[in-house]
Design an enzyme around this catalytic site. Structure first.
Site, PDB file in Angstrom:
ATOM      1  CE  LYS A  46      -4.330  -1.938   1.210  1.00 17.04           C
ATOM      2  NZ  LYS A  46      -5.771  -1.934   2.015  1.00 17.04           N
TER       3      LYS A  46
ATOM      4  NE  ARG B  46      -7.436  -9.017   0.101  1.00 16.13           N
ATOM      5  CZ  ARG B  46      -7.353  -8.190  -0.799  1.00 16.13           C
ATOM      6  NH1 ARG B  46      -6.548  -7.112  -0.629  1.00 16.13           N
ATOM      7  NH2 ARG B  46      -7.800  -8.292  -2.090  1.00 16.13           N
TER       8      ARG B  46
END
Length: 321
Positions: A265, A300
Site C-alpha cells: 500500500k 492478506r
C-alpha cells in the site's frame, strides 16, 4: 465494549499470561480482575476454524486480482490463462486465495455486475476443475457476484463495504452460511482518499465495525462466521494507518478473527521511499510480521511465497517448530 488494550507478546509464555485469541506463541499480560471473565474469554478463546483451517497461527491469504486496473498488479492476471496459472501457483504458497474482479484502489470506478462475474467466475471454476482445494474468497461488494462465485466453488465472502454497498449480500451470506470478512472503509473507492478525517480513528473504526457486526447478525449471519478488518488505506491518511497499526490488538475485543490487508500500500512506499508498488516487498513483510506479532489471524498479501517464508522463520524463532 471495553477499550482496554491487551499487551501482545511473542515467544515463551510466562505463568502470568494468557494466550491471545488462541494463537500459538502469542499471549497477553493478564491484568484483568475477577469480574472480567467475559473480556478474558473474548481475548483468549480460540477462534472457530475457517473452512477447515485452524486459526492458531497466522494464515496467508493470497491476492488474485483479475482486473486491468488494480493499484499494484492491475493487468498482470486480467487474462484468464494468467489468472488460472497464478491461482494454481498460489495454492501451493497460501492458505486462502482471494479473487477480485473490481478494483477498490483510491479513485477506482464501479464495475458492472455482469463484468465482475465474467472476470471472476470462470477462474474459480477452472481452479476447482484443476483440483485446487484451497479455500477461495470472493472479494466483492455485490450479492449477485458473490452468489455466482459461491455457486462456482468459492467458500468465503470478503466485502470491503461491510454490507453497506449492497445490504442483500448479508442475506445471501446468511443463506449460504459461509464466512464473511467485514472491513471498515470511509467513503467509496472513487472518493475515499479525498481528505479523510477522524477525531479518533481507532475508536471510530472500532465503533463502525461493531455496528456492522450487529447489522450482519440482525440479518441472520452467525457471529462465529464473521471476520473483521480495520481497512488500512481505505479512507485513511498515512497517520491514520500508523495509528491503527499501533493498536491492532484492540480488534481482539470483538472475540472474532481479524484480517490485516496492507500489502504494497501507498504509505509503505511513502515511508520506505518506493514509489512503485511492486518495490514494496520489504515494507509489506515488515507490516505482515508486525501484524502476526499482534495476533492477526489472516494476512492478506500479494507476495504469498515470501510472506509464508517470513512467517515460518518467525514461528521457528519463537520455538513453534
Amino acid at each position: 465494549m471495553s477499550r482496554s488494550e491487551p499487551i501482545a507478546r511473542r515467544g515463551s509464555r510466562p505463568d502470568t499470561a494468557l494466550p491471545l485469541a488462541g494463537l500459538r506463541g502469542v499471549w497477553f499480560d493478564e491484568v484483568l480482575g475477577p469480574d472480567d471473565a467475559d473480556v478474558r474469554a473474548r481475548l483468549s478463546a480460540p477462534r472457530p476454524d475457517l473452512c477447515g483451517l485452524t486459526l492458531d497461527r497466522p494464515r496467508v491469504m493470497g491476492i488474485l486480482n483479475v482486473t486491468p486496473d488494480s493499484f499494484s498488479d492491475g493487468g498482470d492476471h486480467a487474462g484468464f490463462d494468467a489468472a488460472v496459472k497464478r491461482g494454481i501457483a498460489m495454492a501451493g504458497e497460501a492458505d486462502i486465495i482471494d479473487i477480485g474482479g473490481e478494483s477498490t484502489r483510491p479513485g477506482a470506478e464501479e464495475v458492472a455486475v455482469d463484468e465482475e462475474i465474467r472476470r471472476t467466475v470462470p477462474v474459480i471454476e477452472a481452479l476447482r476443475g484443476a483440483g485446487v482445494t484451497t479455500p477461495i474468497s470472493i472479494d466483492t461488494r455485490k450479492a449477485r457476484v458473490a452468489e455466482a462465485a459461491l455457486d462456482a466453488g468459492a467458500n468465503i465472502v470478503n466485502d470491503v463495504s461491510a454490507f453497506e454497498f449492497d445490504p442483500e449480500l448479508a442475506d445471501l451470506t446468511a443463506e449460504h452460511d459461509v464466512p464473511v470478512c467485514l472491513m471498515h472503509a470511509k467513503g467509496l473507492p472513487d472518493t475515499m482518499q479525498d481528505n479523510p478525517s477522524y477525531e479518533d480513528v481507532v475508536g471510530e473504526v472500532m465503533d463502525h465495525l461493531e455496528r456492522r457486526i450487529g447489522f450482519a447478525v440482525d440479518r441472520g449471519v452467525k457471529r462465529d462466521r464473521i471476520i473483521t478488518d480495520p481497512g488500512i488505506g481505505f479512507g485513511k491518511t498515512l497517520e491514520h494507518n500508523l495509528e491503527l497499526l499501533r493498536h491492532l490488538t484492540l480488534l481482539h475485543d470483538f472475540g472474532l478473527p481479524v484480517l490485516l490487508g496492507v500489502s504494497r500500500k501507498r504509505f509503505i512506499g511513502t515511508i520506505g521511499h518506493a514509489p512503485e508498488a511492486k518495490d514494496r516487498l520489504g515494507g509489506s513483510l515488515a507490516i505482515a510480521l508486525h501484524g502476526a506479532a499482534q495476533g492477526m489471524h489472516i494476512i492478506r498479501v500479494h507476495d504469498t511465497r515470501e510472506t509464508t517464508q517470513a512467517l515460518a522463520l518467525m514461528a521457528a524463532l519463537d520455538g513453534e517448530v
